[in-house]
Design an enzyme around this catalytic site. Structure first.
Site, PDB file in Angstrom:
ATOM      1  N   VAL A  56     -10.385  -4.689  -6.610  1.00 55.16           N
ATOM      2  CA  VAL A  56      -9.523  -3.969  -7.936  1.00 55.16           C
ATOM      3  C   VAL A  56      -9.482  -4.860  -9.106  1.00 55.16           C
ATOM      4  CG1 VAL A  56      -8.567  -2.273  -6.244  1.00 55.16           C
ATOM      5  CG2 VAL A  56      -7.421  -4.248  -6.656  1.00 55.16           C
ATOM      6  N   ASN A  82      -4.100   2.138  -3.646  1.00 50.95           N
ATOM      7  CA  ASN A  82      -3.243   1.585  -2.562  1.00 50.95           C
ATOM      8  C   ASN A  82      -3.797   0.117  -2.069  1.00 50.95           C
ATOM      9  OD1 ASN A  82      -2.467   2.063   0.517  1.00 50.95           O
ATOM     10  ND2 ASN A  82      -4.579   1.628   0.585  1.00 50.95           N
ATOM     11  N   SER A 133       6.449   0.396  -2.239  1.00 50.49           N
ATOM     12  CA  SER A 133       7.038  -0.251  -1.184  1.00 50.49           C
ATOM     13  C   SER A 133       8.598  -0.228  -1.045  1.00 50.49           C
ATOM     14  CB  SER A 133       6.660  -1.802  -0.950  1.00 50.49           C
ATOM     15  OG  SER A 133       7.357  -2.347   0.163  1.00 50.49           O
ATOM     16  N   TYR A 146       6.272 -10.583  -3.685  1.00 48.56           N
ATOM     17  CA  TYR A 146       5.633  -9.215  -3.165  1.00 48.56           C
ATOM     18  C   TYR A 146       6.410  -8.173  -3.653  1.00 48.56           C
ATOM     19  CZ  TYR A 146       4.327  -5.340   0.087  1.00 48.56           C
ATOM     20  OH  TYR A 146       3.974  -4.191   0.617  1.00 48.56           O
ATOM     21  N   ALA A 147       7.901  -8.084  -3.596  1.00 49.39           N
ATOM     22  CA  ALA A 147       8.703  -7.313  -4.380  1.00 49.39           C
ATOM     23  C   ALA A 147       8.673  -7.033  -5.675  1.00 49.39           C
ATOM     24  CB  ALA A 147      10.331  -7.518  -4.040  1.00 49.39           C
ATOM     25  N   ALA A 148       8.559  -8.372  -6.465  1.00 50.27           N
ATOM     26  CA  ALA A 148       8.186  -8.487  -7.971  1.00 50.27           C
ATOM     27  C   ALA A 148       7.186  -7.303  -8.352  1.00 50.27           C
ATOM     28  CB  ALA A 148       8.081  -9.435  -8.449  1.00 50.27           C
ATOM     29  N   ILE A 179       4.915  -0.611   8.055  1.00 46.66           N
ATOM     30  CA  ILE A 179       4.025   0.176   8.417  1.00 46.66           C
ATOM     31  C   ILE A 179       2.781  -0.718   9.387  1.00 46.66           C
ATOM     32  CG2 ILE A 179       2.095   1.849   7.737  1.00 46.66           C
ATOM     33  CD1 ILE A 179       5.068   2.483   6.644  1.00 46.66           C
TER      34      ILE A 179
END
Length: 258
Positions: A56, A82, A133, A146-148, A179
């Site tokens: 991607v 995704n 998320s 990851y959160a950013a 998940i």
């Protein structure tokens, strides 16, 4: 026949969503760097799928895949951004290579998918579905990068919801918690543990991937902008709205807030 294109379709949420939409009569297009995973997902669908071995972050092959899948009428009813990867651990323990890769896939991959799919979604009066998320609701310690990226996906979703509403394109975001996908096997920088081991040790639930697929279907066909999926995501959404101080103190005890 309606069409959905799913990035990260070779496993996890992407594969589960492909199976659900295919079972309900949709034509499925799948993009992933994991071509073996793509083949396995396609083989599990009643009518198969169009598969594309793409990264991607690489816009030209991504654009070509979407154009091919859209066909002569140039329509894609749902574009599901995704594809994503996880990295854990303190920011100072994350390598620059890890940081660049997470930002490139989790954020720029979504930007690329949105911009490249726009004309096909406009032609179909379709839906852009971005996978954010629970980490995009409140950032916990040890998941800063990851959160950013997931907060950025949330913000992009909100912006495009406003930008594209007048053109008949719906924009939605899924916000799953932990998940049961291969992302849980990612290592946590500075430790010998995986995300799965840490989640399990913390007594947190792991949500079945089929539940996220059902949430994707509901999001595409509903009016809700953000859809939290799983108990942790729903609790975070509640606490962030109604008890932000208590949530911050709780995260601080885990090493986040100061």
């Amino acid at each position: 026949m309606q069409r959905i294109f799913i990035t990260g379709g070779g496993s996890g949420i992407g594969a589960a969503t492909a199976k659900l939409f295919a079972a309900r009569g949709w034509q499925v297009g799948l993009g992933d760097v994991n071509e073996a995973g793509l083949a396995a997902t396609a083989a599990a669908l009643p009518q198969g799928a169009r598969t594309y071995g793409i990264d991607v972050r690489d816009r030209e092959p991504f654009a070509a895949a979407l154009a091919d899948f859209a066909g002569d009428d140039g329509r894609i009813d749902v574009m599901m951004n995704n594809a994503g990867i996880a990295v854990g651990g303190p920011l100072v323990a994350n390598s620059w290579q890890e940081i660049d890769r997470v930002v490139g896939i989790n954020l720029m991959g979504v930007v690329n998918g949105a911009k490249l799919a726009y004309p096909f979604l406009k032609a179909a009066q379709g839906c852009l579905l971005n996978v954010s998320s629970a980490a995009g609701i409140y950032g916990g310690p040890g998941i800063g990068i990851y959160a950013a990226t997931k907060f950025a996906v949330r913000g992009l979703t909100e912006s495009l919801d406003g930008e594209w509403a007048g053109e008949g394109i719906r924009v939605r975001a899924l916000m799953p918690s932990f998940i049961d996908t291969p992302l849980l096997e990612a290592g946590i920088a500075g430790t010998n543990y995986s995300v799965r081991q840490t989640v399990t040790a913390g007594g947190l639930e792991i949500t079945p991937v089929a539940q996220v697929a059902e949430a994707a279907w509901a999001a595409v066909h509903g009016t809700r902008l953000h859809t939290p999926v799983g108990k942790t995501a729903k609790r975070l959404a509640f606490a962030a709205r109604w008890m932000p101080g208590a949530l911050r103190r709780q995260m601080g005890r885990r090493g986040l807030a100061r």
